[in-house]
Every structure is written in structure tokens, then in C-alpha cells.
Scaffold this motif. Structure first.
Motif, PDB file in Angstrom:
ATOM      1  N   PHE A 142       0.853  -1.197   0.000  1.00 41.36           N
ATOM      2  CA  PHE A 142       0.000   0.000   0.000  1.00 41.36           C
ATOM      3  C   PHE A 142       0.887   1.245   0.000  1.00 41.36           C
ATOM      4  O   PHE A 142       1.787   1.335   0.840  1.00 41.36           O
ATOM      5  CB  PHE A 142      -0.901   0.032   1.241  1.00 41.36           C
ATOM      6  CG  PHE A 142      -1.872  -1.111   1.300  1.00 41.36           C
ATOM      7  CD1 PHE A 142      -1.716  -2.142   2.210  1.00 41.36           C
ATOM      8  CD2 PHE A 142      -2.933  -1.141   0.420  1.00 41.36           C
ATOM      9  CE1 PHE A 142      -2.609  -3.172   2.237  1.00 41.36           C
ATOM     10  CE2 PHE A 142      -3.819  -2.176   0.450  1.00 41.36           C
ATOM     11  CZ  PHE A 142      -3.671  -3.205   1.365  1.00 41.36           C
ATOM     12  N   LEU A 143       0.587   2.130  -0.919  1.00 43.14           N
ATOM     13  CA  LEU A 143       1.391   3.351  -1.055  1.00 43.14           C
ATOM     14  C   LEU A 143       0.464   4.552  -1.086  1.00 43.14           C
ATOM     15  O   LEU A 143      -0.515   4.517  -1.816  1.00 43.14           O
ATOM     16  CB  LEU A 143       2.193   3.319  -2.370  1.00 43.14           C
ATOM     17  CG  LEU A 143       3.068   2.083  -2.566  1.00 43.14           C
ATOM     18  CD1 LEU A 143       3.578   2.032  -3.984  1.00 43.14           C
ATOM     19  CD2 LEU A 143       4.206   2.104  -1.599  1.00 43.14           C
ATOM     20  N   THR A 144       0.733   5.554  -0.344  1.00 50.00           N
ATOM     21  CA  THR A 144      -0.051   6.780  -0.436  1.00 50.00           C
ATOM     22  C   THR A 144       0.870   7.981  -0.373  1.00 50.00           C
ATOM     23  O   THR A 144       1.845   7.979   0.377  1.00 50.00           O
ATOM     24  CB  THR A 144      -1.088   6.899   0.709  1.00 50.00           C
ATOM     25  OG1 THR A 144      -0.406   6.745   1.932  1.00 50.00           O
ATOM     26  CG2 THR A 144      -2.165   5.844   0.597  1.00 50.00           C
ATOM     27  N   LEU A 194     -11.319   6.519  -2.960  1.00 45.97           N
ATOM     28  CA  LEU A 194     -10.535   5.652  -2.078  1.00 45.97           C
ATOM     29  C   LEU A 194     -10.388   6.290  -0.695  1.00 45.97           C
ATOM     30  O   LEU A 194     -10.442   7.515  -0.570  1.00 45.97           O
ATOM     31  CB  LEU A 194      -9.159   5.398  -2.698  1.00 45.97           C
ATOM     32  CG  LEU A 194      -9.191   4.744  -4.077  1.00 45.97           C
ATOM     33  CD1 LEU A 194      -7.764   4.569  -4.597  1.00 45.97           C
ATOM     34  CD2 LEU A 194      -9.938   3.426  -4.081  1.00 45.97           C
ATOM     35  N   PRO A 195     -10.217   5.478   0.348  1.00 47.75           N
ATOM     36  CA  PRO A 195     -10.073   4.011   0.318  1.00 47.75           C
ATOM     37  C   PRO A 195     -11.412   3.305   0.133  1.00 47.75           C
ATOM     38  O   PRO A 195     -12.460   3.861   0.477  1.00 47.75           O
ATOM     39  CB  PRO A 195      -9.471   3.706   1.687  1.00 47.75           C
ATOM     40  CG  PRO A 195      -9.981   4.808   2.571  1.00 47.75           C
ATOM     41  CD  PRO A 195     -10.027   6.029   1.702  1.00 47.75           C
ATOM     42  N   VAL A 196     -11.359   2.093  -0.423  1.00 45.24           N
ATOM     43  CA  VAL A 196     -12.549   1.273  -0.579  1.00 45.24           C
ATOM     44  C   VAL A 196     -12.176  -0.169  -0.265  1.00 45.24           C
ATOM     45  O   VAL A 196     -11.049  -0.604  -0.537  1.00 45.24           O
ATOM     46  CB  VAL A 196     -13.118   1.389  -2.011  1.00 45.24           C
ATOM     47  CG1 VAL A 196     -12.159   0.789  -3.034  1.00 45.24           C
ATOM     48  CG2 VAL A 196     -14.495   0.744  -2.114  1.00 45.24           C
ATOM     49  N   THR A 197     -13.088  -0.892   0.323  1.00 42.83           N
ATOM     50  CA  THR A 197     -12.849  -2.288   0.665  1.00 42.83           C
ATOM     51  C   THR A 197     -13.630  -3.186  -0.281  1.00 42.83           C
ATOM     52  O   THR A 197     -14.827  -2.976  -0.515  1.00 42.83           O
ATOM     53  CB  THR A 197     -13.278  -2.580   2.115  1.00 42.83           C
ATOM     54  OG1 THR A 197     -12.508  -1.755   2.993  1.00 42.83           O
ATOM     55  CG2 THR A 197     -13.048  -4.041   2.470  1.00 42.83           C
ATOM     56  N   GLN A 248      -6.134   1.498  -0.879  1.00 48.49           N
ATOM     57  CA  GLN A 248      -5.884   2.806  -0.294  1.00 48.49           C
ATOM     58  C   GLN A 248      -5.523   3.872  -1.319  1.00 48.49           C
ATOM     59  O   GLN A 248      -5.750   5.056  -1.088  1.00 48.49           O
ATOM     60  CB  GLN A 248      -4.742   2.699   0.733  1.00 48.49           C
ATOM     61  CG  GLN A 248      -5.008   1.750   1.880  1.00 48.49           C
ATOM     62  CD  GLN A 248      -5.864   2.363   2.965  1.00 48.49           C
ATOM     63  OE1 GLN A 248      -6.287   3.510   2.841  1.00 48.49           O
ATOM     64  NE2 GLN A 248      -6.132   1.608   4.010  1.00 48.49           N
ATOM     65  N   SER A 249      -4.918   3.479  -2.437  1.00 44.09           N
ATOM     66  CA  SER A 249      -4.410   4.462  -3.391  1.00 44.09           C
ATOM     67  C   SER A 249      -4.492   3.911  -4.809  1.00 44.09           C
ATOM     68  O   SER A 249      -4.582   2.693  -5.009  1.00 44.09           O
ATOM     69  CB  SER A 249      -2.963   4.852  -3.061  1.00 44.09           C
ATOM     70  OG  SER A 249      -2.134   3.713  -3.072  1.00 44.09           O
ATOM     71  N   ILE A 250      -4.424   4.807  -5.775  1.00 45.74           N
ATOM     72  CA  ILE A 250      -4.597   4.434  -7.173  1.00 45.74           C
ATOM     73  C   ILE A 250      -3.532   3.445  -7.616  1.00 45.74           C
ATOM     74  O   ILE A 250      -3.801   2.530  -8.401  1.00 45.74           O
ATOM     75  CB  ILE A 250      -4.568   5.705  -8.057  1.00 45.74           C
ATOM     76  CG1 ILE A 250      -5.837   6.527  -7.844  1.00 45.74           C
ATOM     77  CG2 ILE A 250      -4.413   5.348  -9.528  1.00 45.74           C
ATOM     78  CD1 ILE A 250      -5.850   7.833  -8.602  1.00 45.74           C
ATOM     79  N   GLN A 251      -2.303   3.588  -7.107  1.00 42.59           N
ATOM     80  CA  GLN A 251      -1.237   2.707  -7.561  1.00 42.59           C
ATOM     81  C   GLN A 251      -1.510   1.248  -7.221  1.00 42.59           C
ATOM     82  O   GLN A 251      -0.939   0.337  -7.837  1.00 42.59           O
ATOM     83  CB  GLN A 251       0.119   3.142  -7.006  1.00 42.59           C
ATOM     84  CG  GLN A 251       0.212   3.213  -5.506  1.00 42.59           C
ATOM     85  CD  GLN A 251       0.003   4.613  -4.999  1.00 42.59           C
ATOM     86  OE1 GLN A 251      -0.755   5.371  -5.601  1.00 42.59           O
ATOM     87  NE2 GLN A 251       0.660   4.960  -3.900  1.00 42.59           N
ATOM     88  N   GLU A 252      -2.371   0.987  -6.246  1.00 41.85           N
ATOM     89  CA  GLU A 252      -2.651  -0.395  -5.883  1.00 41.85           C
ATOM     90  C   GLU A 252      -3.490  -1.113  -6.934  1.00 41.85           C
ATOM     91  O   GLU A 252      -3.563  -2.339  -6.915  1.00 41.85           O
ATOM     92  CB  GLU A 252      -3.322  -0.437  -4.511  1.00 41.85           C
ATOM     93  CG  GLU A 252      -2.367  -0.023  -3.406  1.00 41.85           C
ATOM     94  CD  GLU A 252      -3.038   0.090  -2.058  1.00 41.85           C
ATOM     95  OE1 GLU A 252      -4.086  -0.567  -1.854  1.00 41.85           O
ATOM     96  OE2 GLU A 252      -2.522   0.821  -1.205  1.00 41.85           O
ATOM     97  N   TYR A 253      -4.111  -0.362  -7.857  1.00 42.54           N
ATOM     98  CA  TYR A 253      -4.794  -1.031  -8.966  1.00 42.54           C
ATOM     99  C   TYR A 253      -3.790  -1.792  -9.818  1.00 42.54           C
ATOM    100  O   TYR A 253      -4.065  -2.893 -10.306  1.00 42.54           O
ATOM    101  CB  TYR A 253      -5.552  -0.020  -9.829  1.00 42.54           C
ATOM    102  CG  TYR A 253      -6.726   0.626  -9.131  1.00 42.54           C
ATOM    103  CD1 TYR A 253      -7.624  -0.139  -8.399  1.00 42.54           C
ATOM    104  CD2 TYR A 253      -6.928   1.996  -9.206  1.00 42.54           C
ATOM    105  CE1 TYR A 253      -8.701   0.452  -7.752  1.00 42.54           C
ATOM    106  CE2 TYR A 253      -8.003   2.595  -8.571  1.00 42.54           C
ATOM    107  CZ  TYR A 253      -8.882   1.825  -7.837  1.00 42.54           C
ATOM    108  OH  TYR A 253      -9.946   2.402  -7.209  1.00 42.54           O
TER     109      TYR A 253
END
Length: 563
Positions: free
Chosen positions: A19-21, A76-79, A90-95
Motif C-alpha cells: 500500500f502506497l499513499t 478511495l479508500p474502498v474495501t 488505499q491508493s490508485i497505484q494499488e490497482y
């Protein structure tokens, strides 16, 4: 809780997820304000406003991996739950990481279940709360399907910040609005109404799909550039997450577009206070948190025989020097790399909103008239007025006569300051309040001019009444040259073009040996901006150059037209 499946396809699973924010915002250097000609006024629902809005629309395709919809973006964040595993994004990069996981381990049919309620951002940046699966599906069904034509233009981008001038009813600049991102631009354009007179301050830089940039200098040039680029790339509005769109050209475009942060290095964050700017000439500079350059080098992108993309960094910074394999580039705002020799891992995250402390300052030339009547080429200036738009509670600004004094922070100049010669350099030290040892030095080339003209008041009266006069230039803007002025002997004046006609008054006077021309009561149009008092600084039978009394940087050039 019900699980719904958008599309049937194999997916893969891997834990843990990284997770990166990072949230930063900024403002960069903006263009000089230039008062507009009639053709540069931007009105609500004009071609210029509509095309810029289409470029600025929110692109909802960034999260198609979870919502299969180009017109919405999940806040975000979304579960989510997929195949019994619950993940909080938590962040767009996690897509990009989620896509990698789906590609890595086969787990069966993907089903995405949201933990409601969720919030969605629409194309117009408004938000809506969704409480059930059926509400979400109903909204998704209103979106265009994948790769269908939509309103947003993704093949050209605006390089921010940009600035707009807002004019009052007297056509004087009453406000300057600086826009730093697509959302701010879209909302600003949507706020237009018939009572607002505004213009875009040119030049404006546009970023094309191939990474090249172009500068436009008028509304017409801006419209043409956007229209020509509208269908010039693959907008990638499909739902196939396994079709990598990585190309060396796309990677280069992304790297050149903005500044990049280093949030992860070998699974930790020792370099997260550094930023990299990849320049279009394939040089790069690494900055610390204050915006001071600490390393530099050159960069290239290539593809090896295994179809891997390689980012080569030739630099004296040992941590980043070498060849880096780009492991993941499915999101062009996040690249995951590993070093071919050291196996070090790096995440590069695009940050188009980084705010370096000193970005408002630059080396400038400041020209002022010696208007105290003595004509000794000495005048008094308020030093903080050299950078009137750069006030910050985080910075202290000091002024010095020498670079050595500025670096040592000794012998600062007092304000107001009287110059010692007609041309001199003032050194400006801008330092961080909390860390005075972090500073930058800028230069002001101060020029004091003798604004007196050899013409007498009588000369000026006679010359102005001889033929008409074209407004060749106003503060660097040549668009006023469609107007000419007829200075009549009863102190009335007529200002006209092929389509516009206005009236006003004129007079001349003396001020400490200088001739002053006063233009007043101009009846309408953007030429109302000429109302004011001007020193005559150059005077010939065919040309008169005027400087505004209160701001010698505002210059008006009049050329005789006897045709």
C-alpha cells in the motif's frame, strides 16, 4: 452480503499487497499576464471553453479493474472482497498491483464485492454515495461501453499551472486565477457566466500523446491543437487489464510529464523525501524536499531481447545509478523497478502537484523610471515588491548587494532601497523558515531608466494631432494594433477599428521636466485598459512610446498612420 460478477475471467491472487499513499499539492511558475484582444476573451460555452473542459474531464477508466465503467471513479479508500479475500485499496497505484496479482496466480472467476456504502466521482467531479449493488449497476449501465466514443479528450494534456485574468467592467485586471490541475480547471470553466470577462494568459504548454510539447499563444491555436490531438492515441478505455499498453514511447511520455517521487526503496522509504524530474532532453535532476538539486544525470528507455523495458540512469547517485527493469507499467503514474545488478527494488510514483518551496522565484530583470524629477538615475524601490506574488509563511526573503553576502547571509539591504547605479544586480536569498541552511539565491537585474523625452509638451500636442495613431503594442500585446486613435484639437479622441468605435478624452501636462499624456473616459471595449497617465519616454514624428506613470513596465507604443 451478495457478490456480483461484472465479467467472467480468470484471476490471480497474491498477498501481501503493497500500500502506497502520497498526497502533495503545488503551484509552479505561471505565464506573464497579457491583456487580451477581443478574440482572446473566453466566454461560457465557447469553443475554447468547451474543448478545455473536455481535456479536463475526470477520466473514470483508471479504476476499471474494479468497476468496469469509464464514467465513474471509486473514491478511495474502498474495501472489496474477491473470492473470499477482503482487500482495502488505499491508493490508485494499488490497482496496478491488484492487476499483477490477478495475472500471477490463477484462482478462478473474478467477482468483486464492495463493502457499502461507497462514494463515486463522476466525470464532472461531482460525487454520489452508493449504498447497494443495484444502485451501482444502474449507474454503470448509464456509462458508455468499453472503447466507445466519449466526451473526455485523453490524447493531449495541459501543463499546469496556468493562469486566467478576470476583468472588471472597466476592463482592468481585478483578479488572477491560477489553476493547478484538471479538476480545478473544469470547475473554473463551469463557473463561467455572461457577466464574467476572462482571458487565458499565454503562452500555454500542451503535452501530446507522444511526449512532445507545443506552446500555444492564442485561443485559436489552443482550439486547433486540442482538436487535432483528440483522436491521436489509444485512450485505453477497455476492460481488458491484461493487455499491457507499455511501450518505450508511453513510458518516456509518462516520465517527462511530471515530477516523480520515490516512496519505496527496498520495501522501505529512505528516499521518500527526494523527487526526480525527467527532462525532455533526457537529462534528469534529483531534488530534495526543499527543491534544491542534489544529483543529476541522463536517462534512456529501451527494450531488451526478453521484451523487458529498461530504464537506464547514468548518475553519480549510487542508490539510483544503473539499469532498472520496469516490472510493472500498467499504470503510467506508477512504475515498479528492480536493478539488474543489485536487485534493489524501487517504486516511482508520479506527482504532478509537488510544491517546491522556491518555485515562485526566478532570476528577473526589473526596470523602473527615475520619475522623481531630478533625472539622476536614482530612485527608491520597496524590495518586497520585486516578487509581489511570492509571499509565503514558510520562507524568509533577504536582499544583498553581492552574491558572497547573500551566501553568508550578512549585510542585508534595508527596504525601501535606493539604487547606487543605473544598472545593478541585487542578490535575493530565499531561505526556509525552519531550516535557514536550506536556501536558494536569485538575481534581480535592476535597471533605472531616464524616462524623460526630448520633446516638449507643445511638441507632443502637435505630433499627436498630426494624422491618426495605431496602438502597435500595449504591455507586449500586439493585438491592439487593430485600433487607431484620432487625437482631436478639442481634447476629444476617437478610437476605432473595422468593427468597433469608441470615444474618450486626452490631455498633456508637465511633471518634473517630463511630459505626461493622460487618456481618460474611454467609452467601452478592451481599449478601456488604456485609461491612465503616461510619461513620454520616446518621441519622434512617427512614433511615440509611453510608460505608465505608476508602473513603468507597462509600455504603450503608438505609430503614426496617415493613410
Amino acid at each position: 452480503m451478495k457478490i456480483f460478477s461484472f465479467k467472467p475471467f480468470k484471476f490471480y491472487f497474491y498477498l501481501p499487497i503493497l500500500f502506497l499513499t502520497l498526497v502533495l499539492s503545488c503551484q509552479d511558475e505561471v505565464s506573464d499576464i497579457v491583456n487580451p484582444g477581443q478574440e482572446d476573451v473566453i466566454e461560457a460555452n465557447s469553443d475554447t471553453a468547451n474543448l478545455m473542459s473536455m481535456v479536463a474531464l475526470n477520466d473514470g477508466s483508471v479504476d476499471n479493474i474494479i468497476d468496469y465503467a469509464n464514467c465513474i471513479e471509486v473514491v478511495l479508500p474502498v474495501t472489496i472482497t474477491t473470492n473470499g479475500v477482503t482487500i482495502t485499496i488505499q491508493s490508485i497505484q494499488e490497482y496496478a498491483e491488484l492487476e499483477t496479482l490477478f495475472q500471477t496466480f490463477t484462482m478462478g472467476q473474478e467477482a468483486i464485492q464492495f463493502s457499502y456504502p461507497i462514494t463515486l466521482t463522476l466525470n464532472d467531479y461531482s460525487t454520489i454515495t452508493i449504498n447497494t449493488e443495484s444502485e451501482l449497476l444502474a449507474l454503470i449501465n448509464t456509462c458508455n461501453d468499453e472503447n466507445e466514443v466519449d466526451d473526455d479528450i485523453e490524447c493531449i494534456d495541459i501543463q499546469y499551472p496556468i493562469a486566467f485574468s478576470i476583468y472588471d467592467t472597466d476592463f482592468q485586471v481585478s483578479e488572477t486565477v491560477t489553476v493547478d490541475n484538471d479538476e480545478a480547471l473544469y470547475l473554473f470553466l463551469e463557473s463561467f457566466n455572461a457577466s464574467v470577462i476572462t482571458s487565458l494568459n499565454f503562452p500555454v504548454t500542451l503535452i501530446l500523446a507522444d511526449g512532445n510539447t507545443i506552446d500555444v499563444n492564442s485561443n485559436q491555436e489552443l482550439e486547433i491543437a486540442i482538436a487535432e490531438a483528440e483522436d491521436d492515441c489509444d485512450e485505453d478505455d477497455d476492460f481488458n487489464f491484461y493487455d499491457t499498453d507499455c511501450t518505450d514511447q508511453a513510458i518516456e511520455l509518462a516520465l517527462k510529464e511530471c515530477i516523480w517521487n520515490l516512496p519505496v526503496y527496498n520495501t522501505t522509504d529512505p528516499l521518500n523525501s527526494y523527487y526526480i524530474q525527467f527532462n525532455v532532453d533526457y537529462s534528469f535532476v534529483t531534488y530534495n524536499l526543499y527543491g534544491n538539486p542534489v544529483h543529476d544525470g541522463v536517462w534512456t528507455v529501451s527494450q531488451n531481447d526478453d521484451n523487458q523495458f529498461i530504464l537506464d540512469l547514468d548518475t553519480n547517485w549510487e542508490d539510483l545509478s544503473g539499469s532498472w527493469i520496469i516490472d510493472n507499467c500498467s499504470q503510467t503514474n506508477l512504475f515498479e523497478l528492480h536493478n539488474t545488478n543489485t536487485q534493489a527494488l524501487v517504486v516511482l510514483e508520479q506527482n504532478c502537484d509537488v510544491n517546491f518551496a522556491y518555485s515562485c522565484f526566478e532570476d528577473i530583470t526589473f526596470t523602473v523610471c527615475d520619475d522623481d524629477g531630478s533625472l539622476d538615475l536614482q530612485t527608491t524601490i520597496v524590495l518586497d515588491e520585486l516578487y509581489p506574488n511570492c509571499t509565503s509563511s514558510d520562507l524568509n526573503t533577504y536582499y544583498f548587494n553581492t552574491e558572497a553576502d547573500a551566501n553568508a547571509s550578512v549585510n542585508p539591504l534595508a527596504s525601501p532601497y535606493t539604487n547606487m547605479s543605473s544598472t545593478e544586480v541585487i542578490y535575493v536569498r530565499v531561505e526556509h523558515v525552519n531550516n535557514p541552511n536550506e536556501f536558494q539565491i536569485f538575481t534581480v537585474n535592476l535597471i533605472v531608466q531616464n524616462c524623460a523625452s526630448s520633446c516638449t509638451e507643445g511638441d507632443v500636442d502637435g505630433i499627436l494631432q498630426d494624422c491618426k495613431w495605431i496602438i502597435s503594442n500595449y504591455e507586449g500585446d500586439s493585438s491592439f494594433n487593430i485600433f487607431n486613435i484620432n487625437f482631436e484639437n478639442d481634447q476629444n479622441m476617437i478610437i476605432n477599428s473595422d468593427n468597433e468605435n469608441y470615444t474618450g478624452n486626452w490631455s498633456t501636462s508637465q511633471d518634473g521636466g517630463q511630459v505626461v499624456v493622460t487618456l481618460s473616459d474611454i467609452s467601452g471595449g478592451n481599449v478601456q485598459i488604456l485609461d491612465g497617465d503616461y510619461y513620454v519616454v520616446e518621441c519622434t514624428a512617427n512614433q511615440i512610446i509611453l510608460h505608465e506613470v505608476t508602473n513603468s513596465n507597462i509600455e504603450v507604443v503608438l505609430d503614426k498612420d496617415c493613410d
